[in-house]
Every structure is written in C-alpha cells, then in structure tokens.
Write an enzyme that holds these catalytic residues in place. Structure first.
Site, short mmCIF file in Angstrom:
data_model
loop_
_atom_site.label_atom_id
_atom_site.label_comp_id
_atom_site.label_asym_id
_atom_site.label_seq_id
_atom_site.Cartn_x
_atom_site.Cartn_y
_atom_site.Cartn_z
N HIS A 43 0.88 -1.18 0.00
CA HIS A 43 0.00 0.00 0.00
C HIS A 43 0.91 1.22 0.00
O HIS A 43 1.63 1.45 0.97
CB HIS A 43 -0.87 -0.05 1.26
CG HIS A 43 -1.87 1.05 1.39
ND1 HIS A 43 -2.80 1.09 2.40
CD2 HIS A 43 -2.10 2.16 0.64
CE1 HIS A 43 -3.55 2.17 2.27
NE2 HIS A 43 -3.15 2.84 1.22
N ARG A 45 0.99 4.63 0.73
CA ARG A 45 0.13 5.61 1.40
C ARG A 45 0.55 7.03 1.05
O ARG A 45 1.70 7.29 0.74
CB ARG A 45 0.22 5.42 2.92
CG ARG A 45 -0.62 4.27 3.42
CD ARG A 45 -0.60 4.23 4.94
NE ARG A 45 -1.64 3.37 5.44
CZ ARG A 45 -2.86 3.78 5.80
NH1 ARG A 45 -3.17 5.06 5.75
NH2 ARG A 45 -3.75 2.93 6.22
N GLU A 152 -12.59 -6.54 -3.10
CA GLU A 152 -11.95 -7.21 -1.97
C GLU A 152 -12.87 -7.01 -0.78
O GLU A 152 -13.12 -5.87 -0.35
CB GLU A 152 -10.56 -6.63 -1.68
CG GLU A 152 -9.92 -7.35 -0.49
CD GLU A 152 -8.49 -6.90 -0.18
OE1 GLU A 152 -7.76 -6.48 -1.10
OE2 GLU A 152 -8.13 -6.99 1.01
N HIS A 192 -7.94 -8.54 5.44
CA HIS A 192 -7.82 -7.71 6.64
C HIS A 192 -8.08 -8.56 7.88
O HIS A 192 -9.19 -9.03 8.09
CB HIS A 192 -8.76 -6.50 6.64
CG HIS A 192 -8.15 -5.37 7.42
ND1 HIS A 192 -8.10 -5.37 8.79
CD2 HIS A 192 -7.50 -4.25 7.02
CE1 HIS A 192 -7.47 -4.28 9.19
NE2 HIS A 192 -7.09 -3.59 8.14
N GLY A 193 -7.02 -8.79 8.62
CA GLY A 193 -7.15 -9.52 9.88
C GLY A 193 -7.25 -11.03 9.73
O GLY A 193 -7.42 -11.74 10.73
N1 PXP Z 1 -6.41 -5.86 2.40
C1 PXP Z 1 -6.42 -4.51 2.56
C2 PXP Z 1 -7.23 -3.68 1.61
C3 PXP Z 1 -5.67 -3.90 3.59
O1 PXP Z 1 -5.68 -2.57 3.72
C4 PXP Z 1 -4.90 -4.71 4.44
C5 PXP Z 1 -4.09 -4.09 5.53
O2 PXP Z 1 -2.99 -3.45 5.03
C6 PXP Z 1 -4.90 -6.11 4.21
C7 PXP Z 1 -5.70 -6.64 3.21
C8 PXP Z 1 -4.09 -7.04 5.04
O3 PXP Z 1 -4.53 -6.99 6.36
P1 PXP Z 1 -3.67 -7.71 7.48
O4 PXP Z 1 -2.36 -7.01 7.54
O5 PXP Z 1 -4.50 -7.53 8.71
O6 PXP Z 1 -3.52 -9.15 7.07
#
Ligand code: PXP
Length: 243
Positions: A43, A45, A152, A192-193
């Site tokens: 990412h 930023r 996503e 995410h998570g």
């Molecule tokens: N997908 C997106 C869009 C995200 O912003 C993130 C976090 O950077 C992730 C996936 C991955 O999340 P995690 O680091 O919690 O596995």
C-alpha cells in the site's frame, strides 16, 4: 485453489521506525515468493509511512508473481500506479490518522471519483481493478457499476468478532457479500485480519473467494520463526496443504 498474496507493508514500517535501509520490503517479497506466495501486496500511502516510491519501483521490477498495488484515489498515488502498471490495483479508503485501513470504501458516496480513476488504471495496463468494500450487497453492486472487475471483501469485522457466535454471523455476512459479487460478475478477493486461526471458518463459510491478501499475521509470525516458515504455514492454512 485460493491465491495467497502477502502484504509486505510491515517490513517497511519496521525499517522506517529506525530510519534505516533494512529490513527491506523488496528482499522480504522475494523470500515470500520463494516460500510459496502467489504474489505480493503493498500500500503506497499518501504519507509514505511504510512503502516508499523506491520500494514500488523495485517491487514492480522484481516480483515474479502477481503484484497488487493498494492505493487511495489521491492524484499523485494514482499516477505512480499508472506508471508502474501492476497486475492488480486495489482502491482503498485512507485517513492519515488511522493505524491501518479501517473499513471498506463508501462506493456510492465516492462514485464519481472512482468512475474517473478506474478507466485510467485499465488504460495504463492494469488487468484487474478491485474496490475494498464491506460485505454489503449495495456497495458491491455499486462497485460493479463503477467498472471494477474485482472486489476485496473487508474481513476486519469477522477477524475482530469477540465471540464465536459473532464471528459466525460475520462469516455469514461475508458469504452473502461474496454471493452478491459473484452474481454481479466480479472476482472475489478478501482481506484484513485473516490469520492462521480464523481462516478455517472463513474458508468453510465464504464461497467464490479467488484470492486473499494477508500481511500482519504472517509478518508477526515471521519475527519469531522466520519468513520462510511463516509463509509456508500460511500457504498450508490457505491452500490446505501440510506445512
Ligand atoms: N487488504 C487490505 C485492503 C488492507 O488494507 C490490508 C491491511 O494493510 C490487508 C488486506 C491485510 O490486512 P492484514 O495485515 O490484517 O492481514
């Protein structure tokens, strides 16, 4: 079989915490691919808090699998993305004060900006454009209307659920979202998570998931057991193979 893309942002966070040149997210990405990841996510930023433009250019040159460029609709970052032309561009919401991405895009509220950016990404040679959304059918249908060919699904609420019942409920919401995306004709990604423990329930409940994006769980384990082992363990978790 579900594709596993590994997010290397946290390697940049550690490097930048000491204003050092190491650990290098580019080296980490190579190790992740050698250990079996199908691709790499980063990412860029607006505040460049982890990944820098130097990383982006080197990742674009060196990643051999799929490259997923996560970005906001900030003009400067969109032009870097168009210049680099990753395989996948994932549009996410971004707030400077957040620790990490906090929920999906409000596609309906941002429809005009998204509809302007998405064709530019395709014109730059990006094959897949994804919108990071909560598992809400209206948002998913709006995402398909903007021209995105992937979504996503935000799995953060599932990952953070405090009870087993709440987690099952969130998994069902994700399943509903995945079905809506499939019916709208867009490819389903998720992230995410997600971690070594919660993936099993996610996988058993949510259909049509082509790809997952996982960062923190793998990097946290890598500090203790090494990158190779952490990625191999996640490959085993996601792809159902023995480590
Ligand atoms: N997908 C997106 C869009 C995200 O912003 C993130 C976090 O950077 C992730 C996936 C991955 O999340 P995690 O680091 O919690 O596995």
């Amino acid at each position: 079989m579900t594709n596993l893309l590994i997010n290397v942002d946290h390697v940049g966070t550690l490097r930048n915490a000491r204003e050092e040149t190491f650990p290098d997210p580019v080296h980490a990405a190579a190790r992740c691919e050698q250990a079996g990841a199908d691709g790499i996510v980063f990412h860029l930023r607006e505040d460049r808090r982890h990944i820098t433009e130097r990383d982006v250019r080197l990742l674009a040159e060196t990643v051999t699998g799929k490259l997923d460029f996560e970005l906001s609709t900030d003009e400067e970052v969109v032009s870097v993305c168009c210049d680099v032309g990753p395989d996948l561009a994932t549009l996410v919401p971004e707030r400077r004060e957040e620790v990490t991405t906090e929920g999906g895009l409000d596609v309906t509220a941002n429809r005009s900006r998204l509809s302007a950016v998405i064709p530019r990404l395709y014109d730059a040679g990006v094959d897949q454009v994804s919108l990071f959304v909560d598992p809400v059918p209206e948002q998913i249908e709006a995402a398909a209307d903007t021209g995105a060919n992937c979504v996503e699904l935000h799995t953060g609420d599932f990952a953070e659920a405090e009870t087993e019942a709440a987690r099952r409920e969130e998994a069902e919401r994700l399943a509903t979202g995945a079905r809506a995306a499939h019916e709208a004709g867009v490819r389903v990604h998720a992230g995410h998570g997600l971690d070594y423990g919660n993936f099993r329930l996610f996988d058993a409940t949510v259909p049509h998931v082509a790809e997952v994006s996982i960062g923190f769980a793998v990097m946290a384990r890598a500090i203790l057991v090494g990158m190779d082992q952490a990625v191999r363990d996640m490959c085993a978790t996601v792809k159902g193979q023995r480590a």
